[in-house]
Design a protein around this motif. Structure first.
Motif, PDB file in Angstrom:
ATOM      1  N   LEU A 211       0.833  -1.212   0.000  1.00  0.00           N
ATOM      2  CA  LEU A 211       0.000   0.000   0.000  1.00  0.00           C
ATOM      3  C   LEU A 211       0.863   1.255   0.000  1.00  0.00           C
ATOM      4  CD1 LEU A 211      -2.927  -0.811   2.481  1.00  0.00           C
ATOM      5  CD2 LEU A 211      -3.141  -0.174   0.079  1.00  0.00           C
ATOM      6  N   LEU A 212       1.881   1.265   0.839  1.00  0.00           N
ATOM      7  CA  LEU A 212       2.782   2.422   0.903  1.00  0.00           C
ATOM      8  C   LEU A 212       3.497   2.644  -0.426  1.00  0.00           C
ATOM      9  CD1 LEU A 212       4.386   1.911   4.446  1.00  0.00           C
ATOM     10  CD2 LEU A 212       2.934   3.828   3.759  1.00  0.00           C
ATOM     11  N   SER A 213       3.864   1.555  -1.093  1.00  0.00           N
ATOM     12  CA  SER A 213       4.616   1.664  -2.347  1.00  0.00           C
ATOM     13  C   SER A 213       3.837   2.426  -3.422  1.00  0.00           C
ATOM     14  CB  SER A 213       4.998   0.271  -2.869  1.00  0.00           C
ATOM     15  OG  SER A 213       3.866  -0.418  -3.357  1.00  0.00           O
ATOM     16  N   LEU A 214       2.501   2.384  -3.348  1.00  0.00           N
ATOM     17  CA  LEU A 214       1.666   3.059  -4.343  1.00  0.00           C
ATOM     18  C   LEU A 214       1.803   4.582  -4.283  1.00  0.00           C
ATOM     19  CD1 LEU A 214      -1.588   0.896  -4.066  1.00  0.00           C
ATOM     20  CD2 LEU A 214       0.289   0.665  -5.716  1.00  0.00           C
ATOM     21  N   SER A 215       2.289   5.095  -3.154  1.00  0.00           N
ATOM     22  CA  SER A 215       2.465   6.547  -3.031  1.00  0.00           C
ATOM     23  C   SER A 215       3.847   7.021  -3.476  1.00  0.00           C
ATOM     24  CB  SER A 215       2.185   6.996  -1.588  1.00  0.00           C
ATOM     25  OG  SER A 215       3.049   6.363  -0.686  1.00  0.00           O
ATOM     26  N   THR A 216       4.715   6.090  -3.864  1.00  0.00           N
ATOM     27  CA  THR A 216       6.073   6.454  -4.276  1.00  0.00           C
ATOM     28  C   THR A 216       6.116   7.473  -5.421  1.00  0.00           C
ATOM     29  OG1 THR A 216       6.878   4.285  -3.552  1.00  0.00           O
ATOM     30  CG2 THR A 216       8.319   5.530  -5.002  1.00  0.00           C
ATOM     31  N   PRO A 217       5.343   7.286  -6.512  1.00  0.00           N
ATOM     32  CA  PRO A 217       5.383   8.284  -7.597  1.00  0.00           C
ATOM     33  C   PRO A 217       4.984   9.678  -7.128  1.00  0.00           C
ATOM     34  CG  PRO A 217       4.316   6.274  -8.359  1.00  0.00           C
ATOM     35  CD  PRO A 217       4.480   6.138  -6.876  1.00  0.00           C
ATOM     36  N   VAL A 218       4.044   9.747  -6.197  1.00  0.00           N
ATOM     37  CA  VAL A 218       3.574  11.035  -5.685  1.00  0.00           C
ATOM     38  C   VAL A 218       4.707  11.744  -4.937  1.00  0.00           C
ATOM     39  CG1 VAL A 218       1.788  12.192  -4.335  1.00  0.00           C
ATOM     40  CG2 VAL A 218       1.272  10.025  -5.450  1.00  0.00           C
ATOM     41  N   PHE A 219       5.429  11.006  -4.106  1.00  0.00           N
ATOM     42  CA  PHE A 219       6.562  11.580  -3.366  1.00  0.00           C
ATOM     43  C   PHE A 219       7.666  12.044  -4.313  1.00  0.00           C
ATOM     44  CE2 PHE A 219       4.728   9.511   0.359  1.00  0.00           C
ATOM     45  CZ  PHE A 219       5.065  10.384   1.383  1.00  0.00           C
ATOM     46  N   PHE A 220       7.933  11.268  -5.349  1.00  0.00           N
ATOM     47  CA  PHE A 220       8.996  11.611  -6.300  1.00  0.00           C
ATOM     48  C   PHE A 220       8.682  12.922  -7.024  1.00  0.00           C
ATOM     49  CE2 PHE A 220      11.997   7.906  -7.298  1.00  0.00           C
ATOM     50  CZ  PHE A 220      11.859   7.356  -6.042  1.00  0.00           C
ATOM     51  N   ILE A 221       7.447  13.058  -7.510  1.00  0.00           N
ATOM     52  CA  ILE A 221       7.086  14.247  -8.288  1.00  0.00           C
ATOM     53  C   ILE A 221       6.916  15.476  -7.402  1.00  0.00           C
ATOM     54  CG2 ILE A 221       5.415  15.252  -9.907  1.00  0.00           C
ATOM     55  CD1 ILE A 221       7.144  12.966 -11.048  1.00  0.00           C
TER      56      ILE A 221
END
Length: 196
Positions: free
Chosen positions: A116-126
């Motif tokens: 579940l946490l991994s799905l927010s990775t793109p959001v943190f990167f951008i």
């Protein structure tokens, strides 16, 4: 004095990054806190990638900020690179999460949380890129306000939902809170890039 808003921004970021663990500690079992903490350790490690990337590209952004067209072009390239990298990272975390049970069988409950946490990775990167675009143009006060809003929003969600939904709620709140920061910083950054 000029750097103070940026310092507060980092403090607000840290508080909302840790609020879920703090609330979990207060209202849920030690086992759940440990389960979430383990998943979070694996999740937060790749989040250093956009920070290192932004630190490396910042001098280039600073130089190219004098030429708006060149700056926009550089920002788009950086954004595409970070997005591509985030997809690879997300895929690796999501598909690699089940390997936790091979490290130790007690780690099995952390698998779903890490996914579940991994799905927010793109959001943190951008959102990291938008943060540095704003810093490049000296919009530290606006950045501080955005992260303050994100912090307050995150704390409210944690207090409301973690007592009922526990670690799953905490993981979803992490995504939702960072999406808010992404939207606010994205809107502001796009206005900066479109202005003459």
């Amino acid at each position: 004095k000029r750097a103070f808003p940026l310092g507060l921004t980092l403090i607000f970021n840290l508080v909302y990054f840790r609020a879920d663990v703090f609330v979990l500690t207060l209202v849920r079992t030690t086992t759940e806190v440990g389960t979430y903490g383990l998943a979070y350790k694996f999740f937060e490690f790749p989040l250093t990638i956009p920070t290192f990337f932004a630190n490396a590209i910042y001098p280039i952004l600073l130089i190219r900020s004098k030429d708006k067209k060149l700056f926009v072009k550089t920002s788009i390239k950086a954004g595409l690179f970070l997005f591509g990298l985030s997809i690879i990272t997300t895929t690796g975390l999501y598909l690699g999460a089940p390997l936790l049970k091979y490290i130790r069988n007690d780690f099995t409950p952390s698998i779903q949380i890490l996914q579940l946490l991994s799905l927010s990775t793109p959001v943190f990167f951008i959102s990291s890129l938008f943060m540095w675009i704003m810093i490049t143009y000296g919009k530290n006060k606006a950045l501080m306000i955005i992260y303050f809003i994100g912090m307050v929003f995150n704390i409210i969600l944690c207090v409301l939902f973690i007592p009922t939904y526990g670690t799953i709620g905490a993981a979803i709140i992490t995504l939702v809170s960072e999406v808010l920061v992404l939207i606010l910083s994205g809107i502001y950054s796009l206005k900066l890039l479109r202005s003459k």
